[in-house]
Design a protein around this motif. Structure first.
Motif, short mmCIF file in Angstrom:
data_model
loop_
_atom_site.label_atom_id
_atom_site.label_comp_id
_atom_site.label_asym_id
_atom_site.label_seq_id
_atom_site.Cartn_x
_atom_site.Cartn_y
_atom_site.Cartn_z
N VAL A 1 -1.82 6.83 3.89
CA VAL A 1 -1.71 6.60 2.45
C VAL A 1 -3.08 6.25 1.86
O VAL A 1 -3.45 6.73 0.79
N LEU A 2 -3.84 5.43 2.57
CA LEU A 2 -5.10 4.92 2.01
C LEU A 2 -6.22 5.94 1.97
O LEU A 2 -6.99 5.98 1.01
N VAL A 3 -6.35 6.76 3.01
CA VAL A 3 -7.52 7.66 3.10
C VAL A 3 -7.67 8.56 1.87
O VAL A 3 -8.75 8.59 1.27
N PRO A 4 -6.61 9.27 1.44
CA PRO A 4 -6.80 10.11 0.24
C PRO A 4 -7.18 9.29 -0.98
O PRO A 4 -8.02 9.72 -1.79
N LEU A 5 -6.59 8.09 -1.11
CA LEU A 5 -6.89 7.26 -2.28
C LEU A 5 -8.35 6.82 -2.26
O LEU A 5 -9.06 6.89 -3.27
N ILE B 1 -14.90 21.85 -0.46
CA ILE B 1 -15.37 20.48 -0.62
C ILE B 1 -14.32 19.42 -0.32
O ILE B 1 -14.59 18.24 -0.37
N VAL C 1 0.83 -1.21 0.00
CA VAL C 1 0.00 0.00 0.00
C VAL C 1 0.86 1.26 0.00
O VAL C 1 0.64 2.18 -0.79
N ALA D 1 0.62 4.78 9.09
CA ALA D 1 1.13 4.92 7.72
C ALA D 1 0.09 4.42 6.72
O ALA D 1 -0.18 5.07 5.70
N LEU D 2 -0.53 3.28 7.03
CA LEU D 2 -1.56 2.71 6.15
C LEU D 2 -2.70 3.70 5.97
O LEU D 2 -3.15 3.97 4.86
N TYR E 1 -10.77 8.28 -0.67
CA TYR E 1 -11.60 9.47 -0.82
C TYR E 1 -11.83 9.80 -2.30
O TYR E 1 -12.95 10.06 -2.73
N ILE E 2 -10.75 9.72 -3.08
CA ILE E 2 -10.85 9.99 -4.52
C ILE E 2 -11.72 8.94 -5.19
O ILE E 2 -12.61 9.25 -5.98
N LEU F 1 -7.56 18.82 -4.79
CA LEU F 1 -8.91 18.38 -4.42
C LEU F 1 -9.04 18.14 -2.92
O LEU F 1 -10.02 18.52 -2.30
N VAL F 2 -8.03 17.49 -2.35
CA VAL F 2 -8.10 17.16 -0.92
C VAL F 2 -8.02 18.43 -0.07
O VAL F 2 -8.69 18.55 0.96
N VAL G 1 -19.08 13.56 0.51
CA VAL G 1 -18.47 12.24 0.34
C VAL G 1 -17.25 12.10 1.23
O VAL G 1 -16.46 13.04 1.35
N PHE G 2 -17.12 10.96 1.88
CA PHE G 2 -15.87 10.71 2.62
C PHE G 2 -15.20 9.45 2.08
O PHE G 2 -14.51 9.53 1.07
N TYR H 1 -12.44 13.61 -10.31
CA TYR H 1 -12.20 12.41 -9.52
C TYR H 1 -12.16 11.16 -10.42
O TYR H 1 -11.29 10.31 -10.28
N LEU I 1 -11.27 17.02 1.43
CA LEU I 1 -11.20 16.12 2.57
C LEU I 1 -10.78 16.87 3.83
O LEU I 1 -11.32 16.66 4.92
N TRP J 1 4.74 11.61 1.17
CA TRP J 1 3.59 10.70 1.01
C TRP J 1 3.78 9.81 -0.21
O TRP J 1 3.54 8.62 -0.18
N ILE K 1 -8.91 11.01 -12.40
CA ILE K 1 -7.76 10.57 -11.60
C ILE K 1 -7.73 9.05 -11.54
O ILE K 1 -6.68 8.42 -11.71
N GLY L 1 -19.58 18.39 -0.87
CA GLY L 1 -18.59 17.89 0.08
C GLY L 1 -19.16 16.85 1.02
O GLY L 1 -18.76 16.74 2.17
N MET M 1 -4.79 15.66 -6.93
CA MET M 1 -5.33 15.11 -5.69
C MET M 1 -5.11 16.08 -4.54
O MET M 1 -6.00 16.30 -3.72
N THR N 1 -4.87 6.47 -13.32
CA THR N 1 -4.00 5.77 -12.38
C THR N 1 -4.17 4.26 -12.45
O THR N 1 -3.22 3.51 -12.26
N ILE O 1 -1.33 13.94 -11.41
CA ILE O 1 -2.39 13.39 -10.58
C ILE O 1 -2.16 13.71 -9.10
O ILE O 1 -3.09 14.06 -8.38
#
Lengths: 320, 281
Positions: free
Chosen positions: B15-19, A156, A132, B11-12, B21-22, A150-151, B38-39, B249, A158, A190, B252, B36, A147, B256, A143
């Motif tokens: 890294v994972l949360v932004p991915l 809007i 991961v 760490a997980l 979220y998108i 957007l974040v 969506v989470f 979104y 995160l 990151w 992206i 806004g 991101m 990817t 990208i």
């Protein structure tokens, strides 16, 4: 002592002819290889060495009609124009601060990550973390920046959710010049920490198992084992990665700074590479842009050579 | 030990949360995304964003262009890299050290953006596909990795045996070395491929023709420069705005996913390749 002279002379002459005949023998035996080499070497000449020669336009008043060699020499005038420009101090220090910050912040994180993954006995969990954290390395800069935008976007994104959760209004991070460096550096961490951790994990896997055995016999606990065995084991790798990082200090990635730039954060986000691009391709001032590029390359070279020398003296390992 | 797990779980999550979220946003309704709401989980599940993305001709053209640049570019790069790395891995090749220095020096010093641009211009490559395929074709780092691999994993005895059998260097390369070098080829092909798929700077410098633009340029126009057609009707504009938001979104994810699909299959080789380069480089 007398016989020494003739012998040395004879030996020298001998290696001379041997060198020449070795060359001839090698050419005869490996002519196919030399033929093969010619193509990529030609590529290096055309795309790497000709540009170095072309860089003389930094010392000329380049105009398209007269070409590189027909244009007038102006000595260091283009460099003078760059140094006199009020933007000079700002973009050099922006580049420098951003790069040093990126190296310092990016260096320890993957080491800690690798040491932690190395400690975990649950294979499945370790592999998951590795897979991961490694993934963002594959995502393109465009990208990553999208991101980030957007974040971090105020209404809007995160981050605004997180702020909203605590009942606060989120600041406009991307419009704040002081925030630019942190955004740049930490999104970089990151993206690349997982990838760099893999390199350290490989180095950790190469440590002689008898060292762990010895540490266990001596009654070392986990932390002592990390300090006495793991860290020295990955030190040479770390030194090389640090040198490469420092060597790249001034050649800071154009791509990301350029994409993250907006009119509000320009005072901190304009770096040498983005400025060179604007001067050269947007204002079409080829000579000034080449002078800036050359200045940049020279500093880069000096930094790399210096750091390598220091690293060699201090740790015994270096790039060359 | 608990500390280690806390660290890794953090760490997980980071890294994972932004991915996620998108990903979640890309499958949500335009209105939910713009509000806004969506989470980590799609709200009012829809594939509208993907429909819009895939019906946009610039995006489709960019995607196909990138595919061509990636495949052809990787092919050219791998062939050229082997052509230089194989001779340099032969210990008794006269001039090997000097050639290595000649190559590695380009890592330390470069002519710069504009002097390189002038070369590309002089070769008539501006506004051609060649401008994306040739100037970056060889990576010094990949050459170093390839030489280290060929030297360390192909035993000298094999070379000698083949030589005694009267095989020429080319024959040895094709019948002995290349079959053994499959992991190396996989790694450097992937490295070059990723670089091509993700690059946009060369296209920004050398290409004007939108029909040649790679995906990353199209993405930059839509995602970062926010180019969308103007409209006077307020309600329509609002809808367009919401759709444009959603589109980002989905785009992206589209850009990817191809790489993330390849990655688990080659990750194993990749690690080994990096190891060779990092430790011996």
């Amino acid at each position: 002592m007398t016989p020494l002279r003739p012998t040395t002379v004879a030996r020298a002459a001998d290696t001379g002819t041997r060198g020449r005949s070795a060359a001839r023998r090698s050419l005869r035996r490996h002519w196919q290889l030399y033929l093969m080499l010619a193509v990529p070497l030609l590529w290096f000449v055309v795309f790497k060495y000709v540009p170095m020669v072309n860089a003389v336009i930094a010392f000329k008043q380049y105009n398209v009609v007269d070409g590189i060699w027909g244009s007038d020499w102006v000595g260091l005038a283009n460099f003078q124009r760059f140094f006199d420009n009020p933007v000079f101090g700002r973009i050099v220090s922006n580049t420098f601060i951003l790069s040093v910050y990126a190296v310092l912040a990016g260096f320890p994180v993957p080491i800690v990550l690798a040491l932690a993954i190395n400690e975990v006995r649950l294979r499945f969990f370790a592999r998951t973390v590795q897979l991961v954290t490694y993934a963002p390395f594959f995502i393109s800069t465009v990208i990553i920046v999208s991101m980030t935008i957007l974040v971090l976007s105020p209404r809007i994104g995160l981050l605004s959710d997180v702020f909203g959760f605590f009942g606060a209004d989120q600041p406009n991070v991307l419009g704040d010049p002081d925030a630019f460096r942190h955004v740049y550096v930490w999104t970089d961490v990151w993206q690349t920490a997982g990838y760099s951790a893999v390199i350290y994990l490989a180095a950790l896997a190469g440590i002689d198992p008898t060292l762990y055995e010895a540490a266990r016999v001596d009654g070392a606990n986990r932390l002592q084992k990390i300090i006495a065995v793991d860290l020295p084991g990955i030190a040479p790798t770390a030194v090389i990665i640090l040198i490469l990082g420092v060597g790249n200090v001034m050649s800071l990635g154009f791509e990301k700074a350029f994409l993250l730039q907006n009119p509000l954060n320009l005072s901190q986000s304009e770096v040498i590479a983005t400025y060179t691009y604007k001067v050269g391709l947007i204002n079409a001032d080829f000579s000034l842009a080449s002078a800036i590029g050359l200045f940049n390359s020279a500093i880069n070279l000096v930094l790399l050579v210096t750091v390598n020398r220091v690293a060699k003296r201090v740790t015994g390992s270096g790039l060359w | 030990m608990v500390g280690v797990y806390v660290l890794l779980v953090t760490a997980l999550v980071v890294v994972l949360v932004p991915l996620l979220y998108i990903l979640a946003s890309s499958f949500s309704s335009p209105a939910a995304v713009s509000a806004g709401r969506v989470f980590l989980w799609p709200v009012d599940f829809t594939v509208r964003g993907y429909e819009v993305a895939l019906s946009n001709s610039a995006i489709v053209t960019g995607f196909l262009n990138s595919l061509v640049y990636t495949v052809v570019g990787a092919l050219i790069s791998v062939v050229l890299t082997i052509m230089i790395a194989y001779p340099l891995s032969i210990p008794d090749l006269w001039g090997r050290k000097a050639i290595t220095k000649f190559v590695v020096f380009t890592m330390l010093f470069a002519g710069g953006i504009i002097p390189t641009y002038l070369v590309v211009q002089a070769l008539g490559l501006l506004d051609t596909r060649g401008a994306l395929l040739l100037p970056q074709a060889i990576g010094v780092w990949q050459v170093i990795i390839a030489v280290a691999f060929l030297r360390s994993s192909i035993p000298d005895e094999l070379h000698e045996a083949a030589q005694l059998d009267g095989a020429s260097d080319l024959r040895i390369l094709f019948t002995v070395v290349l079959p053994l070098a499959k992991p190396l080829i996989a790694v450097i092909a992937l490295m070059y491929g990723i670089a091509q798929w993700n690059s946009y700077f060369d296209a920004l410098l050398y290409l004007r023709d939108p029909d040649l633009a790679p995906l990353q340029i199209v993405l930059r126009n839509i995602l970062i420069l926010n180019t969308s057609g103007g409209s006077t009707d307020a309600a329509a504009m609002m809808e367009r705005q919401q759709l444009a938001n959603l589109l980002k979104y989905s785009l992206i994810v589209i850009a990817t996913v191809p790489l993330l699909l390849v990655y688990p299959f080659v990750a194993r080789y990749f690690t080994k390749g990096i190891l060779v380069g990092a430790v011996k480089g």
